[in-house]
Design a protein around this motif. Sequence first.
Motif, PDB file in Angstrom:
ATOM      1  N   PRO A   9     -12.580  15.765   2.415  1.00  0.00           N
ATOM      2  CA  PRO A   9     -11.190  15.354   2.556  1.00  0.00           C
ATOM      3  C   PRO A   9     -10.302  16.016   1.505  1.00  0.00           C
ATOM      4  O   PRO A   9     -10.737  16.303   0.396  1.00  0.00           O
ATOM      5  CB  PRO A   9     -11.231  13.839   2.358  1.00  0.00           C
ATOM      6  CG  PRO A   9     -12.503  13.557   1.655  1.00  0.00           C
ATOM      7  CD  PRO A   9     -13.444  14.660   2.004  1.00  0.00           C
ATOM      8  N   VAL A  10      -9.075  16.233   1.881  1.00  0.00           N
ATOM      9  CA  VAL A  10      -8.090  16.789   0.965  1.00  0.00           C
ATOM     10  C   VAL A  10      -7.579  15.713   0.020  1.00  0.00           C
ATOM     11  O   VAL A  10      -7.242  15.979  -1.127  1.00  0.00           O
ATOM     12  CB  VAL A  10      -6.914  17.403   1.761  1.00  0.00           C
ATOM     13  CG1 VAL A  10      -5.806  17.854   0.848  1.00  0.00           C
ATOM     14  CG2 VAL A  10      -7.406  18.533   2.637  1.00  0.00           C
ATOM     15  N   ALA A  11      -7.532  14.485   0.487  1.00  0.00           N
ATOM     16  CA  ALA A  11      -6.986  13.392  -0.311  1.00  0.00           C
ATOM     17  C   ALA A  11      -7.681  12.088   0.040  1.00  0.00           C
ATOM     18  O   ALA A  11      -8.399  12.001   1.028  1.00  0.00           O
ATOM     19  CB  ALA A  11      -5.487  13.259  -0.043  1.00  0.00           C
ATOM     20  N   ARG A  12      -7.465  11.071  -0.786  1.00  0.00           N
ATOM     21  CA  ARG A  12      -7.970   9.721  -0.540  1.00  0.00           C
ATOM     22  C   ARG A  12      -6.786   8.832  -0.191  1.00  0.00           C
ATOM     23  O   ARG A  12      -5.741   8.890  -0.823  1.00  0.00           O
ATOM     24  CB  ARG A  12      -8.633   9.153  -1.794  1.00  0.00           C
ATOM     25  CG  ARG A  12      -9.916   9.815  -2.176  1.00  0.00           C
ATOM     26  CD  ARG A  12     -10.548   9.182  -3.421  1.00  0.00           C
ATOM     27  NE  ARG A  12      -9.631   8.672  -4.433  1.00  0.00           N
ATOM     28  CZ  ARG A  12      -9.023   9.424  -5.365  1.00  0.00           C
ATOM     29  NH1 ARG A  12      -9.207  10.732  -5.390  1.00  0.00           N
ATOM     30  NH2 ARG A  12      -8.230   8.857  -6.257  1.00  0.00           N
ATOM     31  N   TYR A  13      -6.954   7.972   0.783  1.00  0.00           N
ATOM     32  CA  TYR A  13      -5.931   7.007   1.152  1.00  0.00           C
ATOM     33  C   TYR A  13      -5.940   5.898   0.105  1.00  0.00           C
ATOM     34  O   TYR A  13      -6.944   5.228  -0.101  1.00  0.00           O
ATOM     35  CB  TYR A  13      -6.212   6.457   2.553  1.00  0.00           C
ATOM     36  CG  TYR A  13      -5.428   5.220   2.898  1.00  0.00           C
ATOM     37  CD1 TYR A  13      -4.042   5.254   2.963  1.00  0.00           C
ATOM     38  CD2 TYR A  13      -6.075   4.029   3.155  1.00  0.00           C
ATOM     39  CE1 TYR A  13      -3.320   4.113   3.272  1.00  0.00           C
ATOM     40  CE2 TYR A  13      -5.366   2.894   3.470  1.00  0.00           C
ATOM     41  CZ  TYR A  13      -3.988   2.936   3.522  1.00  0.00           C
ATOM     42  OH  TYR A  13      -3.285   1.809   3.817  1.00  0.00           O
ATOM     43  N   LEU A  14      -4.808   5.700  -0.577  1.00  0.00           N
ATOM     44  CA  LEU A  14      -4.721   4.675  -1.613  1.00  0.00           C
ATOM     45  C   LEU A  14      -3.946   3.442  -1.159  1.00  0.00           C
ATOM     46  O   LEU A  14      -4.377   2.326  -1.371  1.00  0.00           O
ATOM     47  CB  LEU A  14      -4.063   5.243  -2.872  1.00  0.00           C
ATOM     48  CG  LEU A  14      -4.817   6.372  -3.572  1.00  0.00           C
ATOM     49  CD1 LEU A  14      -4.016   6.860  -4.767  1.00  0.00           C
ATOM     50  CD2 LEU A  14      -6.202   5.903  -3.993  1.00  0.00           C
TER      51      LEU A  14
END
Length: 126
Positions: A9-14
């Motif tokens: 993944p490019v990012a984590r959902y926060l």
Amino acid sequence: MALPADPVPVARYLAVTFDCPDPTELARFYSEVLSLPVIRSTDDFALVAREGSPGLGFYRLDDYQRPTWPDSSVPKQAHLELGVDDLDAAQTRLFALGAVAADGQPMPGRRRVLLDPAGHPFCITL
């Protein structure tokens, strides 16, 4: 171009963060609605989540304007869909916590549109 079988993944959902006039009040409301703790709170921001999991954030905006749904003069930017087992019981509990019914109820037998204390529409759905 084929993607790798297990892409990194490019990012984590926060979190999803809502603008509001009072982050503490809105965090208290959603903390009770979702049985999640308030894990961060300042004068300008509050976060409801379990430690290490995504949550809901609430950011103070001094010139906040309540959405006017279903009228679009001040549009809603997002809304939550919350699943419930009993619409009437959930609605009664949510009213006690500070929610109110929205004027428009397109499918009242299956879904109810409510407004949180800052005016954000959200749905409770069977």
